[in-house]
Scaffold this active site. Sequence first.
Site, PDB file in Angstrom:
ATOM      1  N   LYS A 106       0.850  -1.194   0.000  1.00 60.48           N
ATOM      2  CA  LYS A 106       0.000   0.000   0.000  1.00 60.48           C
ATOM      3  C   LYS A 106       0.885   1.242   0.000  1.00 60.48           C
ATOM      4  CE  LYS A 106      -2.378   2.482   2.830  1.00 60.48           C
ATOM      5  NZ  LYS A 106      -3.340   3.194   3.640  1.00 60.48           N
ATOM      6  N   GLY A 167      -7.742   9.044  10.448  1.00 56.23           N
ATOM      7  CA  GLY A 167      -7.927   9.164  11.897  1.00 56.23           C
ATOM      8  C   GLY A 167      -9.022  10.130  12.324  1.00 56.23           C
ATOM      9  N   ALA A 193      -9.406   5.294   4.879  1.00 61.27           N
ATOM     10  CA  ALA A 193      -9.273   6.407   5.835  1.00 61.27           C
ATOM     11  C   ALA A 193     -10.562   7.201   6.033  1.00 61.27           C
ATOM     12  CB  ALA A 193      -8.164   7.373   5.419  1.00 61.27           C
TER      13      ALA A 193
END
Length: 263
Positions: A106, A167, A193
């Site tokens: 990734k 996050g 994400a």
Amino acid sequence: MTDTPAATADTWTVAGRTFTSRLIVGTGKYKDFEQNAAAVEASGAEIVTVAVRRVNISDPKAPMLTDFIDPKKITYLPNTAGCFTADDAIRTLRLAREAGGWDLVKLEVLGEARTLYPDMRETLKACEVLAKEGFAPMVYCVDDPIAAKQLEEAGAVAIMPLGAPIGSGLGIQNKVTVRLIVEGANVPVLVDAGVGTASDAAVAMELGCDGVLMNTAIAEAKDPLRMARAMKLSVQAGRDAYLAGRMATRRYADPSSPLAGLI
Ligand SMILES: CC(=O)[C@@H](O)[C@H](O)COP(=O)(O)O
């Protein structure tokens, strides 16, 4: 509920490797490797992504993730978290390949620390080099259909647009562009994400994504194992809803009980 034959046969393939689970989970922010391994199990994930600069997967003198999550059973997807230039990301993945033989990777090249948004110029550069060197890069990117096409042309084996900043747990901020990426892609598309809770994962799947990658939503839940299970179910539910084909929306009411045959 028993799985229908269609649901059980519903696999996806990236760079010639076929998986049943459409949920990829991370290996950061957990209390310890033990909790991380239990969450992976509860999530049903077949792939874990690992920040090779931050998680120990090669030094046998310290606790290693591989002692808890068996690389023979779970596919390791090394990632370049913390890399801010193409050169840095390329170097990191070359080292990962030397250490563990991994070529499905990734790629993420970040533009700044505040938003952790990808730097697409550096990402594209790294993607081209890695693909030429025989890597199969799954690429974290902005939710932009043009950038997604350019990555595919540069050798990306999967496109991974952010739902929201890493996050943040804000959920998918731009459904329109994620759908456009899905429509235009010839490789798998996975939201990577920003997922905060189960419904966000379901939305990604209902948009037609092939999968979802997440870390914080599970690791920072009050009960990570329970959230891992919730994510597994929501990814499956979203996928089933996508395949089932949603009803058309209407501006006005439509009675649920048929009117025909009334006296
Ligand atoms: C784990 C990973 O590879 C990252 O791209 C990222 O951490 C995922 O984002 P969330 O933590 O927001 O799920």
